[in-house]
Design a protein around this motif. Structure first.
Motif, PDB file in Angstrom:
ATOM      1  N   THR A  34       0.850  -1.198   0.000  1.00 11.73           N
ATOM      2  CA  THR A  34       0.000   0.000   0.000  1.00 11.73           C
ATOM      3  C   THR A  34       0.882   1.243   0.000  1.00 11.73           C
ATOM      4  O   THR A  34       2.043   1.189   0.414  1.00 11.73           O
ATOM      5  CB  THR A  34      -0.910   0.023   1.249  1.00 11.73           C
ATOM      6  N   PRO A  35       0.348   2.368  -0.463  1.00 15.24           N
ATOM      7  CA  PRO A  35       1.139   3.602  -0.428  1.00 15.24           C
ATOM      8  C   PRO A  35       1.595   3.962   0.992  1.00 15.24           C
ATOM      9  O   PRO A  35       2.716   4.424   1.185  1.00 15.24           O
ATOM     10  CB  PRO A  35       0.177   4.652  -0.984  1.00 15.24           C
ATOM     11  N   ALA A  36       0.739   3.718   1.986  1.00 10.48           N
ATOM     12  CA  ALA A  36       1.115   4.018   3.369  1.00 10.48           C
ATOM     13  C   ALA A  36       2.289   3.148   3.806  1.00 10.48           C
ATOM     14  O   ALA A  36       3.214   3.610   4.488  1.00 10.48           O
ATOM     15  CB  ALA A  36      -0.083   3.801   4.295  1.00 10.48           C
ATOM     16  N   GLY A  37       2.278   1.877   3.401  1.00 11.65           N
ATOM     17  CA  GLY A  37       3.390   0.987   3.741  1.00 11.65           C
ATOM     18  C   GLY A  37       4.679   1.412   3.069  1.00 11.65           C
ATOM     19  O   GLY A  37       5.752   1.354   3.666  1.00 11.65           O
ATOM     20  N   VAL A  85       5.490   4.471   2.184  1.00 10.18           N
ATOM     21  CA  VAL A  85       5.967   5.684   2.860  1.00 10.18           C
ATOM     22  C   VAL A  85       6.646   5.310   4.177  1.00 10.18           C
ATOM     23  O   VAL A  85       7.723   5.833   4.514  1.00 10.18           O
ATOM     24  CB  VAL A  85       4.795   6.676   3.085  1.00 10.18           C
ATOM     25  N   ALA A  86       6.049   4.407   4.936  1.00 10.83           N
ATOM     26  CA  ALA A  86       6.634   3.981   6.215  1.00 10.83           C
ATOM     27  C   ALA A  86       7.982   3.308   5.995  1.00 10.83           C
ATOM     28  O   ALA A  86       8.939   3.535   6.753  1.00 10.83           O
ATOM     29  CB  ALA A  86       5.677   3.037   6.932  1.00 10.83           C
ATOM     30  N   HIS A 145      10.016   3.897   3.488  1.00 11.41           N
ATOM     31  CA  HIS A 145      10.944   4.966   3.097  1.00 11.41           C
ATOM     32  C   HIS A 145      11.433   5.738   4.336  1.00 11.41           C
ATOM     33  O   HIS A 145      12.628   6.022   4.466  1.00 11.41           O
ATOM     34  CB  HIS A 145      10.277   5.915   2.096  1.00 11.41           C
ATOM     35  N   GLU A 146      10.519   6.052   5.240  1.00 12.58           N
ATOM     36  CA  GLU A 146      10.892   6.760   6.468  1.00 12.58           C
ATOM     37  C   GLU A 146      11.842   5.925   7.319  1.00 12.58           C
ATOM     38  O   GLU A 146      12.794   6.448   7.902  1.00 12.58           O
ATOM     39  CB  GLU A 146       9.649   7.142   7.264  1.00 12.58           C
ATOM     40  N   HIS A 177       8.018   0.781  -4.804  1.00 11.12           N
ATOM     41  CA  HIS A 177       6.588   0.751  -4.497  1.00 11.12           C
ATOM     42  C   HIS A 177       5.963   2.144  -4.502  1.00 11.12           C
ATOM     43  O   HIS A 177       4.769   2.281  -4.781  1.00 11.12           O
ATOM     44  CB  HIS A 177       6.351   0.029  -3.170  1.00 11.12           C
ATOM     45  N   LEU A 178       6.729   3.153  -4.192  1.00 10.98           N
ATOM     46  CA  LEU A 178       6.208   4.517  -4.277  1.00 10.98           C
ATOM     47  C   LEU A 178       5.984   4.920  -5.728  1.00 10.98           C
ATOM     48  O   LEU A 178       5.043   5.643  -6.044  1.00 10.98           O
ATOM     49  CB  LEU A 178       7.160   5.510  -3.589  1.00 10.98           C
ATOM     50  N   SER A 235       2.566   3.626  -7.043  1.00 11.19           N
ATOM     51  CA  SER A 235       1.327   4.257  -6.542  1.00 11.19           C
ATOM     52  C   SER A 235       1.267   5.724  -6.821  1.00 11.19           C
ATOM     53  O   SER A 235       1.696   6.278  -7.733  1.00 11.19           O
ATOM     54  CB  SER A 235       1.205   4.058  -5.034  1.00 11.19           C
TER      55      SER A 235
END
Length: 157
Positions: free
Chosen positions: A123-126, A128-129, A131-132, A153-154, A157
């Motif tokens: 998922t996009p949220a995953g 981003v997490a 990447h952080e 993955h970014l 999406s």
């Protein structure tokens, strides 16, 4: 117009039947039934006599003039069978098989389709997490791998 004769059974009532049952219905099939039973018995004996890696890749053929034909999946197994031939002939004779020799043939088995490559979804949220997380780690192979995975993955999406 139906492709089935009006005198035949309807196709929805057909079902699978064991081969032994079908062959047992008529005397005309007696020689075929005997051959099927002989091969099944030979498969059972070979499964007991051969090591597991050979038993699953060897198929018995016919016995003609005291020679049993065995089909191996590839050349390496055929070579191994040739080393075991004297002992295997003796063991099969002890089990009541009328044979004097083996003939080993190579019959390649059909090539299995390679497994499909994994198509991981994130998922996009995953992403981003991930990447952080990669930004908080010190430079290392793990940090590089996480950054690369997050970027891939970014991008999707």
């Amino acid at each position: 117009m139906s492709r089935f004769s009006p005198f035949s059974r309807s196709p929805s009532k057909r079902f699978a039947q064991p081969v032994a049952e079908v062959l047992g219905r008529a005397d005309a099939f007696a020689p075929l039934r005997a051959g099927v039973e002989q091969i099944a018995a030979m498969e059972r004996d070979l499964a007991q006599l051969l090591p597991d890696y050979l038993a699953t890749s060897v198929e018995p053929g016919f016995i003609k003039d005291g020679t049993l034909v065995l089909f191996a999946a590839h050349n390496a197994l055929a070579a191994r069978l040739r080393h075991l031939e004297p002992r295997l002939v003796t063991d099969l004779q002890a089990r009541g098989w009328a044979l004097n020799a083996l003939r080993i043939r190579v019959r390649p088995q059909s090539v299995k389709e390679p497994p499909q490559p994994k198509q991981a979804r994130m998922t996009p949220a995953g992403a981003v997490a991930l990447h952080e997380l990669s930004e908080t780690l010190p430079p290392s192979p793990l940090q590089q791998a996480l950054a690369k995975m997050a970027a891939r993955h970014l991008k999707r999406s």
